[in-house]
Design a protein around this motif. Structure first.
Motif, PDB file in Angstrom:
ATOM      1  N   ASP A  12       0.834  -1.192   0.000  1.00  0.00           N
ATOM      2  CA  ASP A  12       0.000   0.000   0.000  1.00  0.00           C
ATOM      3  C   ASP A  12       0.873   1.248   0.000  1.00  0.00           C
ATOM      4  O   ASP A  12       0.397   2.343   0.305  1.00  0.00           O
ATOM      5  CB  ASP A  12      -0.958  -0.002   1.189  1.00  0.00           C
ATOM      6  CG  ASP A  12      -0.235  -0.102   2.533  1.00  0.00           C
ATOM      7  OD1 ASP A  12       1.017  -0.085   2.539  1.00  0.00           O
ATOM      8  OD2 ASP A  12      -0.916  -0.196   3.570  1.00  0.00           O
ATOM      9  N   LYS A  58      -3.431  -5.402  -1.354  1.00  0.00           N
ATOM     10  CA  LYS A  58      -4.070  -4.660  -0.278  1.00  0.00           C
ATOM     11  C   LYS A  58      -4.950  -3.602  -0.896  1.00  0.00           C
ATOM     12  O   LYS A  58      -4.497  -2.769  -1.697  1.00  0.00           O
ATOM     13  CB  LYS A  58      -3.053  -4.022   0.658  1.00  0.00           C
ATOM     14  CG  LYS A  58      -3.722  -3.445   1.905  1.00  0.00           C
ATOM     15  CD  LYS A  58      -2.751  -2.965   2.953  1.00  0.00           C
ATOM     16  CE  LYS A  58      -3.514  -2.540   4.214  1.00  0.00           C
ATOM     17  NZ  LYS A  58      -2.621  -1.926   5.230  1.00  0.00           N
ATOM     18  N   VAL A  59      -6.243  -3.617  -0.509  1.00  0.00           N
ATOM     19  CA  VAL A  59      -7.232  -2.681  -1.018  1.00  0.00           C
ATOM     20  C   VAL A  59      -7.819  -1.943   0.178  1.00  0.00           C
ATOM     21  O   VAL A  59      -8.538  -2.549   0.981  1.00  0.00           O
ATOM     22  CB  VAL A  59      -8.337  -3.388  -1.813  1.00  0.00           C
ATOM     23  CG1 VAL A  59      -9.319  -2.377  -2.382  1.00  0.00           C
ATOM     24  CG2 VAL A  59      -7.741  -4.254  -2.920  1.00  0.00           C
ATOM     25  N   GLY A  60      -7.491  -0.682   0.319  1.00  0.00           N
ATOM     26  CA  GLY A  60      -7.906   0.027   1.516  1.00  0.00           C
ATOM     27  C   GLY A  60      -7.277  -0.609   2.739  1.00  0.00           C
ATOM     28  O   GLY A  60      -6.053  -0.748   2.827  1.00  0.00           O
ATOM     29  N   ALA A  61      -8.102  -1.043   3.688  1.00  0.00           N
ATOM     30  CA  ALA A  61      -7.605  -1.694   4.898  1.00  0.00           C
ATOM     31  C   ALA A  61      -7.667  -3.215   4.805  1.00  0.00           C
ATOM     32  O   ALA A  61      -7.374  -3.900   5.793  1.00  0.00           O
ATOM     33  CB  ALA A  61      -8.416  -1.218   6.107  1.00  0.00           C
ATOM     34  N   THR A  62      -8.010  -3.751   3.637  1.00  0.00           N
ATOM     35  CA  THR A  62      -8.209  -5.195   3.493  1.00  0.00           C
ATOM     36  C   THR A  62      -7.098  -5.831   2.673  1.00  0.00           C
ATOM     37  O   THR A  62      -6.770  -5.347   1.588  1.00  0.00           O
ATOM     38  CB  THR A  62      -9.565  -5.491   2.828  1.00  0.00           C
ATOM     39  OG1 THR A  62     -10.617  -4.897   3.601  1.00  0.00           O
ATOM     40  CG2 THR A  62      -9.806  -6.991   2.736  1.00  0.00           C
ATOM     41  N   THR A 120      -8.976  -8.192   7.524  1.00  0.00           N
ATOM     42  CA  THR A 120      -9.244  -6.780   7.791  1.00  0.00           C
ATOM     43  C   THR A 120      -8.482  -6.275   9.010  1.00  0.00           C
ATOM     44  O   THR A 120      -8.726  -5.149   9.465  1.00  0.00           O
ATOM     45  CB  THR A 120     -10.757  -6.557   7.992  1.00  0.00           C
ATOM     46  OG1 THR A 120     -11.226  -7.414   9.050  1.00  0.00           O
ATOM     47  CG2 THR A 120     -11.519  -6.864   6.715  1.00  0.00           C
ATOM     48  N   SER A 129      -4.777  -3.048  -6.218  1.00  0.00           N
ATOM     49  CA  SER A 129      -5.924  -2.225  -5.869  1.00  0.00           C
ATOM     50  C   SER A 129      -6.257  -1.319  -7.045  1.00  0.00           C
ATOM     51  O   SER A 129      -5.389  -0.622  -7.568  1.00  0.00           O
ATOM     52  CB  SER A 129      -5.592  -1.382  -4.637  1.00  0.00           C
ATOM     53  OG  SER A 129      -6.647  -0.485  -4.348  1.00  0.00           O
ATOM     54  N   GLY A 174     -10.569   1.356  -5.627  1.00  0.00           N
ATOM     55  CA  GLY A 174     -11.278   0.892  -4.444  1.00  0.00           C
ATOM     56  C   GLY A 174     -11.700  -0.560  -4.480  1.00  0.00           C
ATOM     57  O   GLY A 174     -12.374  -1.029  -3.545  1.00  0.00           O
TER      58      GLY A 174
END
Length: 450
Positions: A236, A289-293, A313, A338, A341
């Protein structure tokens, strides 16, 4: 037709190519008047020549400026000719060169041809005239074989360089230092390579401060262990994550233990997030990793190939299964990132998901979409997917592509002259960067030139 052999066993089927006219936008005419029908009209149906067919027909090629392409046409015959013949391929518009090779096997003949490197941007249409003659000079062909000549239509498109998003690929480093099983990621605007050291069996971490021109081995307090191959990396830009892989020993020897560990690198040290995550141990999978996931998808376990999806998560500590399968059209996932989103997976096609469970397939793929690519990245809001493993432009499903909407795809310049591509592509300071090679030699870092 058959392979024509003289009394001494010498192949006397001869070939030559006549190329007239010159390159230029739209293609110029000239030379050998009357060999082709007037512009805009179709060639007459050659019923007497139905015994000889061509594949592909028509010939359709897409080229980059100043980049000649080699292509092949196969002619299949249902007719046996017991005397020597000569073959000529007539090009009146100068779209191909005089460098041609014809080989035969039974009643099949393969012609290998090359496009003219001086063709300017534009679309060239016309017909190659194929002559088979009993006399030795197909240019005059005073004694044509029944059905000769044949008209083989073509459409050659030379891309406007102004539409491309980089001008070339260059080798930034040919001796970067890392060895054997390695993969590329990025952190804090710098490329990061993780490798299983060939000589001592340890996992090494490397980074570059100059877009891949030089590499520095990072000394960490915590050892990333055990040593594995075909692990997956994700980033990220704040941290690099590693999951799974099959254990290896000295000299890269696989040991057969498929791991389900998860690690995190913060730029200074490695931290174990899960020594035994809930997903089955695997190799040759993908991670993003996508956002916090965090997501892990696909790969191979000790039992064979899997196409499941798992997610975490809480930064890789606990994992739950998101899907047992993936869209069939996607095939096996080979690259993940990612995208706006959502989780994006590359395989035979491209699919996206906001939750790892429900999937949407992209569309509009070009014929040369790089299936099974392990190298994808987002640069300036544009997704780039690069062909891997010695891919050259013109091979089926092997071309660099880009898109901003997953529906309209732009062909991009391919990278030539490399092998053993490592998983991962990084977008660094306006450039795309990949690493290639294997073992302890022939490792190269490539990057795009703006």
């Amino acid at each position: 037709m058959k392979r024509c052999v003289a009394s001494l066993g010498v192949l006397v089927l001869s070939s030559l190519i006549a190329s007239c006219g010159g390159g230029g936008g739209g293609g110029g005419g000239g030379g050998f008047p009357g060999l082709l029908p007037p512009t805009g009209t179709a060639p007459p149906v050659n019923t007497a020549g139905a015994w000889l067919t061509f594949n592909p027909s028509p010939v359709e090629l897409t080229l980059f400026p100043n980049t000649p392409q080699t292509f092949s046409v196969t002619a299949t015959s249902t007719k046996v000719i017991s005397v020597p013949v000569s073959v000529g391929i007539i090009d009146t518009k100068g779209v191909i060169t005089t460098n041609v090779k014809i080989t035969s096997s039974g009643l099949q003949y393969a012609a290998t041809l090359n496009t003219n490197p001086s063709l300017a941007a534009g679309t060239y249409t016309g017909n190659f005239e194929v002559r088979v003659c009993y006399d030795t000079n197909p240019l005059t062909c005073a004694q044509p074989v029944e059905g000769s000549p044949w008209q083989l239509p073509y459409k050659i498109t030379v891309i406007d360089p102004a539409t491309l998003h980089y001008s070339a690929w260059e080798a930034a480093q040919t001796t970067p230092g890392f060895t054997d099983n390695f993969a590329l990621s990025y952190r804090d605007g710098k490329p990061v390579v993780v490798s299983a050291n060939f000589y001592d069996g340890n996992m090494d971490t490397w980074t570059s401060a100059d877009i891949g021109s030089s590499w520095t081995k990072v000394t960490t307090t915590t050892a990333l262990a055990p040593s594995t191959r075909s692990f997956a990396l994700a980033s990220d830009d704040v941290a690099v994550y590693l999951s799974g892989g099959q254990t290896v020993g000295l000299y890269g020897k696989p040991l057969g233990d498929y791991k389900n560990h998860v690690w995190k690198f913060d730029g200074t040290d490695w931290q174990a997030r899960a020594t035994a995550a809930q997903f089955p141990g695997r190799e040759a999978h993908v991670m993003a990793k996508v956002g916090a996931t965090l997501y892990v998808a696909g790969g191979r376990t000790a039992a064979g190939a899997v196409r499941d999806v798992w997610k975490s998560t809480d930064d890789g500590i606990n994992w739950v299964k998101a899907a047992d399968g993936l869209p069939a059209a996607l095939g096996n996932p080979t690259c993940a990132l990612s995208w706006q989103g959502s989780l994006l997976l590359v395989g035979d096609q491209v699919a996206t998901s906001a939750d790892g469970t429900n999937w949407t397939l992209a569309s509009g793929f070009p014929a040369t979409f790089p299936k099974g690519s392990t190298q994808c990245a987002v640069l300036n809001g544009r997704l780039f997917i690069s062909p891997t493993s010695d891919a050259t432009f013109g091979k089926p499903n092997q071309n660099a592509v880009s898109t901003t909407d997953l529906a309209n795809w732009q062909l991009e310049r391919p990278r030539f002259g490399s092998s053993g591509d490592a998983p991962g592509m990084a977008a660094i300071q306006g450039r795309l960067l990949v690493t290639t090679g294997q073992g302890t030699s022939q490792r190269t870092t490539f990057r795009t030139v703006p």
